[in-house]
Scaffold this motif. Sequence first.
Motif, PDB file in Angstrom:
ATOM      1  N   ILE A 161      10.882 -12.878  -4.886  1.00 40.35           N
ATOM      2  CA  ILE A 161      12.285 -13.277  -4.921  1.00 40.35           C
ATOM      3  C   ILE A 161      12.306 -14.744  -5.310  1.00 40.35           C
ATOM      4  N   MET A 187       3.246 -12.912 -13.397  1.00 39.88           N
ATOM      5  CA  MET A 187       3.821 -11.632 -12.981  1.00 39.88           C
ATOM      6  C   MET A 187       3.262 -10.462 -13.786  1.00 39.88           C
ATOM      7  N   ASP A 193       3.575  -5.796 -14.267  1.00 43.85           N
ATOM      8  CA  ASP A 193       4.501  -4.655 -14.231  1.00 43.85           C
ATOM      9  C   ASP A 193       4.733  -4.065 -12.850  1.00 43.85           C
ATOM     10  N   LYS A 194       3.720  -4.143 -12.005  1.00 46.28           N
ATOM     11  CA  LYS A 194       3.858  -3.493 -10.694  1.00 46.28           C
ATOM     12  C   LYS A 194       4.639  -4.325  -9.697  1.00 46.28           C
ATOM     13  N   MET A 195       5.073  -5.506 -10.123  1.00 50.71           N
ATOM     14  CA  MET A 195       5.845  -6.376  -9.239  1.00 50.71           C
ATOM     15  C   MET A 195       7.340  -6.182  -9.441  1.00 50.71           C
ATOM     16  N   THR A 196       8.071  -6.133  -8.336  1.00 52.53           N
ATOM     17  CA  THR A 196       9.525  -6.185  -8.441  1.00 52.53           C
ATOM     18  C   THR A 196       9.916  -7.657  -8.358  1.00 52.53           C
ATOM     19  N   VAL A 197      10.558  -8.164  -9.386  1.00 51.60           N
ATOM     20  CA  VAL A 197      10.968  -9.568  -9.380  1.00 51.60           C
ATOM     21  C   VAL A 197      12.492  -9.647  -9.304  1.00 51.60           C
ATOM     22  N   LEU A 198      12.983 -10.239  -8.246  1.00 50.52           N
ATOM     23  CA  LEU A 198      14.428 -10.368  -8.077  1.00 50.52           C
ATOM     24  C   LEU A 198      14.826 -11.818  -8.325  1.00 50.52           C
ATOM     25  N   GLU A 199      15.625 -12.035  -9.346  1.00 48.72           N
ATOM     26  CA  GLU A 199      16.104 -13.393  -9.635  1.00 48.72           C
ATOM     27  C   GLU A 199      17.365 -13.676  -8.838  1.00 48.72           C
ATOM     28  N   GLU A 233       3.978  -7.130  -4.147  1.00 47.43           N
ATOM     29  CA  GLU A 233       4.857  -6.159  -4.814  1.00 47.43           C
ATOM     30  C   GLU A 233       6.262  -6.689  -5.027  1.00 47.43           C
ATOM     31  N   LEU A 234       6.610  -7.744  -4.277  1.00 49.30           N
ATOM     32  CA  LEU A 234       7.989  -8.233  -4.346  1.00 49.30           C
ATOM     33  C   LEU A 234       8.022  -9.753  -4.455  1.00 49.30           C
ATOM     34  N   GLN A 286      17.674  -4.897   1.097  1.00 50.95           N
ATOM     35  CA  GLN A 286      16.657  -5.908   0.748  1.00 50.95           C
ATOM     36  C   GLN A 286      16.686  -7.052   1.768  1.00 50.95           C
TER      37      GLN A 286
END
Lengths: 253, 253
Positions: B49, B62, B64-70, B46-47, B7
């Motif tokens: 952070i 946000m 569902d199709k988003m990748t969310v990184l906390e 899509e991403l 990543q």
Amino acid sequence: MKLSINQLKFIKSLHERKYRQKYHKFIVEGVKLANEVLESKRLVVELVIATQEWVTENKGLMHDKMTVLEVDEHELKKVSLLTTPNQVLLVANQSDQPINENTVKNGLSLYLDDIRDPGNFGTILRIADWFGIKWVFCSPGSVEFYNPKVVQASMGAFLRVNSLEISFSDFVAKFPDLPTFGAMLDGISIREGQLSAPGIIALGNESKGLSWEIQEQIKHKISIPRGIGGGAESLNVAVATGIICAFFAPNYK
Amino acid sequence: MKLSINQLKFIKSLHERKYRQKYHKFIVEGVKLANEVLESKRLVVELVIATQEWVTENKGLMHDKMTVLEVDEHELKKVSLLTTPNQVLLVANQSDQPINENTVKNGLSLYLDDIRDPGNFGTILRIADWFGIKWVFCSPGSVEFYNPKVVQASMGAFLRVNSLEISFSDFVAKFPDLPTFGAMLDGISIREGQLSAPGIIALGNESKGLSWEIQEQIKHKISIPRGIGGGAESLNVAVATGIICAFFAPNYK
């Protein structure tokens, strides 16, 4: 030659506002700007740090009262604030011009409220220089006229445009009859208003605009209308300054 | 959580033009800008952070199709290009808008010849956005539209203004009947010329101005006159763009 520890320390201290004010000096870098300063003879320059190449090519610009230190690029880099290599750095005396009251009373001046970005301030000085504006006043706490990034972005305008920190209230008290203009989103369009010198144009901080305190003291509120279908929230403060000055210019004194 | 090595590697690769073009993605940073992108829904994101705080406050943005990184601020800093701390970084897909020929034929567009400074380009996009200009064309080799500093300086204008790299000759061949205007020191004053859309306004490189090749293809040479007593050699290209657009705007279609 190499710079002594004391020379290094002194020049690097001028990277900071505190020491620029203490010694009343500032730094000018780069061949174009340095040569313009030396040719103009408007500032006292006591110290020149330059490569042999620059010194050889510019003998005519130097005189007996200057200390000229010839160094290589590596040594110059130690005291430089520029990222790209350069050939010359000057230490010049700050120059305090007394306000020429007639110039302010009869011409157009700018007032910058809490300007923070040195690039914007330098670009505004360059605009003032283009339009023949001699005075750019600033609120106390604004970015400093002799900040190296302001000097750089002004492209030599600091040689021809004067600046002074003064509160807007004090300015108005000093020039009570001078028309005051201020850039505000709800002002009269610059295309419709009667814009003519003499006067002072106040411009606000990059993100907050003009403070309420100043807005209350403005007689003529002016604005730059958005185009049809325009979406931006605001214009950059230097761009707004340029546009307003261009609309004033035909009526210049 | 911590970002994985892959990543980290992927996001940091987007700091470079080469990889932005390879993946057809770019970075948007900072709460104001990131939220504007998500609210506008004009770009595929899509991403994300972001800090826990930002995620909690912006659940509604946000899907569902988003990748969310906390991540924490320390982790965010590893992939950030900003110097001041921030809370959110998006990876968005670049969007290629086909030229809407009617918009160009009936409106006002800009052409930037070899623009190099990302701050200038971003500021010009913001100006275009303010005046409702939909297309800013650039010569091949100009600074890239999706450069993070352009994105940042444009203050969200990249969401509403389109850009395309095309040689001026190709542009003229495509729109042979569109009036061409060019900013040149020896042009007719913007106060005297008949400035009205439709048309394209060409602006030159920061230090060299418009190339001869383009100058020869310009029908209407225009200039911003210096004020009386003005000393500056030139105006910043973004400031010049703002002034010219403001003089065109009353006649907009």
